[in-house]
Design a protein around this motif. Structure first.
Motif, PDB file in Angstrom:
ATOM      1  N   CYS A 120       0.844  -1.194   0.000  1.00 32.35           N
ATOM      2  CA  CYS A 120       0.000   0.000   0.000  1.00 32.35           C
ATOM      3  C   CYS A 120       0.877   1.240   0.000  1.00 32.35           C
ATOM      4  O   CYS A 120       2.079   1.173   0.282  1.00 32.35           O
ATOM      5  CB  CYS A 120      -0.935   0.019   1.208  1.00 32.35           C
ATOM      6  N   GLN A 121       0.269   2.379  -0.319  1.00 29.27           N
ATOM      7  CA  GLN A 121       0.992   3.633  -0.265  1.00 29.27           C
ATOM      8  C   GLN A 121       1.353   3.976   1.171  1.00 29.27           C
ATOM      9  O   GLN A 121       0.699   3.549   2.122  1.00 29.27           O
ATOM     10  CB  GLN A 121       0.153   4.749  -0.889  1.00 29.27           C
ATOM     11  N   GLU A 124      -1.152   5.149   3.681  1.00 29.70           N
ATOM     12  CA  GLU A 124      -2.248   4.211   3.918  1.00 29.70           C
ATOM     13  C   GLU A 124      -1.894   3.132   4.934  1.00 29.70           C
ATOM     14  O   GLU A 124      -2.743   2.318   5.298  1.00 29.70           O
ATOM     15  CB  GLU A 124      -2.670   3.558   2.594  1.00 29.70           C
ATOM     16  N   PRO A 175       7.574   1.370  -5.178  1.00 30.28           N
ATOM     17  CA  PRO A 175       6.314   1.888  -4.630  1.00 30.28           C
ATOM     18  C   PRO A 175       5.475   0.769  -4.028  1.00 30.28           C
ATOM     19  O   PRO A 175       5.550  -0.386  -4.441  1.00 30.28           O
ATOM     20  CB  PRO A 175       5.619   2.480  -5.858  1.00 30.28           C
ATOM     21  N   LEU A 176       4.689   1.130  -3.043  1.00 30.62           N
ATOM     22  CA  LEU A 176       3.812   0.252  -2.281  1.00 30.62           C
ATOM     23  C   LEU A 176       4.573  -0.568  -1.231  1.00 30.62           C
ATOM     24  O   LEU A 176       3.969  -1.104  -0.308  1.00 30.62           O
ATOM     25  CB  LEU A 176       2.995  -0.683  -3.179  1.00 30.62           C
ATOM     26  N   THR A 178       7.474   1.036  -0.028  1.00 29.01           N
ATOM     27  CA  THR A 178       8.452   2.120   0.094  1.00 29.01           C
ATOM     28  C   THR A 178       9.253   2.041   1.386  1.00 29.01           C
ATOM     29  O   THR A 178      10.487   2.100   1.374  1.00 29.01           O
ATOM     30  CB  THR A 178       7.748   3.480   0.000  1.00 29.01           C
ATOM     31  N   HIS A 269       6.693   1.573 -12.409  1.00 31.99           N
ATOM     32  CA  HIS A 269       5.932   2.459 -11.532  1.00 31.99           C
ATOM     33  C   HIS A 269       4.577   2.846 -12.112  1.00 31.99           C
ATOM     34  O   HIS A 269       3.858   3.661 -11.533  1.00 31.99           O
ATOM     35  CB  HIS A 269       6.729   3.730 -11.239  1.00 31.99           C
ATOM     36  N   GLU A 271       0.643   2.717 -13.202  1.00 30.49           N
ATOM     37  CA  GLU A 271      -0.542   2.391 -12.409  1.00 30.49           C
ATOM     38  C   GLU A 271      -0.984   0.954 -12.632  1.00 30.49           C
ATOM     39  O   GLU A 271      -1.371   0.262 -11.682  1.00 30.49           O
ATOM     40  CB  GLU A 271      -1.673   3.361 -12.768  1.00 30.49           C
TER      41      GLU A 271
END
Length: 290
Positions: A120-121, A124, A175-176, A178, A269, A271
């Motif tokens: 997740c980011q 989040e 990402p996700l 991180t 990276h 989407e």
């Protein structure tokens, strides 16, 4: 013998000779953190099989005691258990005291924590403040503190091996994942700097950065050509101990690293890729919990 096994054996023969660092060493003990399961457990077993007494460390004493009995019964080696929670702030003075009278030949810094199993980011993450502290304490601080405790003895003896477990995720900005990936980048840079400082003193310090290994952190992915069992991964990775300050631990994971670095970050990276990764992990998590 499969093609990949044959290829791996030939490549390994060209990279290293018989690993003399695991020859029998009277009075020497090896230490493995995060040894109650997965990669850490496999390292503890493998070192004991090579004739070493071992200290195994993790959070749950009951599980450690079980592993210690298995290692002792299988290998005949002595196993010392230290139950400690590396997420907590003030645990290292007690650890240092328990290790004080031991001559430690090999340290495996394996313990680590994943912020969220579902990627997740950053914002989040559940309980973000606590998660940041937990990841830094376990993945970053513990490695540095364990090196601080054990490295002086190795320096005095003029020999020793430190293996710091990173992750293939740290190969690129990821990402996700991180926070986790960044913590593993620290592992790599710290280890490489430390190796440059202490190499001439007879000490090997190496980062091992696996990709797929079937452990709890990976959701116990099925074992195949790319996803190895912890036992097979550790067996192969130890054979690379003289191959440089960083290794992915096996031929298939080295190839994965090359492939990952060759793909433009714009693609990785994107989407679609990130959403697909999230959906894949969610699906696997659901299947595991059924």
């Amino acid at each position: 013998m499969s093609y990949w096994t044959h290829l791996q054996n030939n490549l390994l023969k060209s990279l290293y000779s018989s690993p003399q660092w695991v020859s029998h060493r009277s009075g020497i003990t090896d230490v493995v953190t995060g040894a109650s399961e997965g990669i850490g457990r496999a390292y503890a077993f493998r070192l004991a099989e090579q004739g070493m007494n071992v200290v195994i460390m993790s959070r749950t004493k009951e599980t450690l005691d079980q592993v210690a009995n298995e290692i002792g019964n299988t290998t005949g080696q002595k196993v010392k258990v230290i139950a400690t929670d590396f997420i907590k702030e003030n645990v290292f003075s007690e650890i240092e005291e328990q290790l004080r009278d031991l001559s430690i030949g090999v340290l495996v810094n394996n313990v680590g924590v994943l912020p969220n199993f579902i990627p997740c980011q950053f914002l989040e993450c559940a309980e973000l403040d606590q998660t940041v502290t937990k990841v830094i304490n376990c993945n970053v601080k513990t490695m540095a503190k364990m090196c601080k405790i054990i490295l002086p003895g190795m320096e005095n003896r003029g020999k020793g091996v430190i293996v710091n477990i990173s992750s293939g995720i740290a190969t690129i900005p990821f990402p996700l994942y991180t926070l986790y990936a960044a913590s593993k980048v620290f592992v790599e840079r710290f280890s490489q700097g430390l190796q440059a400082e202490y190499k001439d003193k007879g000490i090997i310090i190496q980062t091992v950065a696996p990709f797929g290994v079937s452990t709890r952190l990976s959701g116990y992915q099925p074992i195949n050509m790319v996803t190895l069992s912890p036992e097979d991964f550790v067996k192969h990775s130890l054979q690379y101990i003289r191959a440089g300050d960083k290794t992915n631990g096996s031929v298939c994971h080295i190839v994965l690293g090359w492939i990952l670095q060759s793909i433009p970050l714009k693609v990785l990276h994107g989407e679609f890729v990130l959403n697909s990764l999230q959906d894949y992990v969610k699906k696997k998590t659901t299947q595991r919990n059924l």
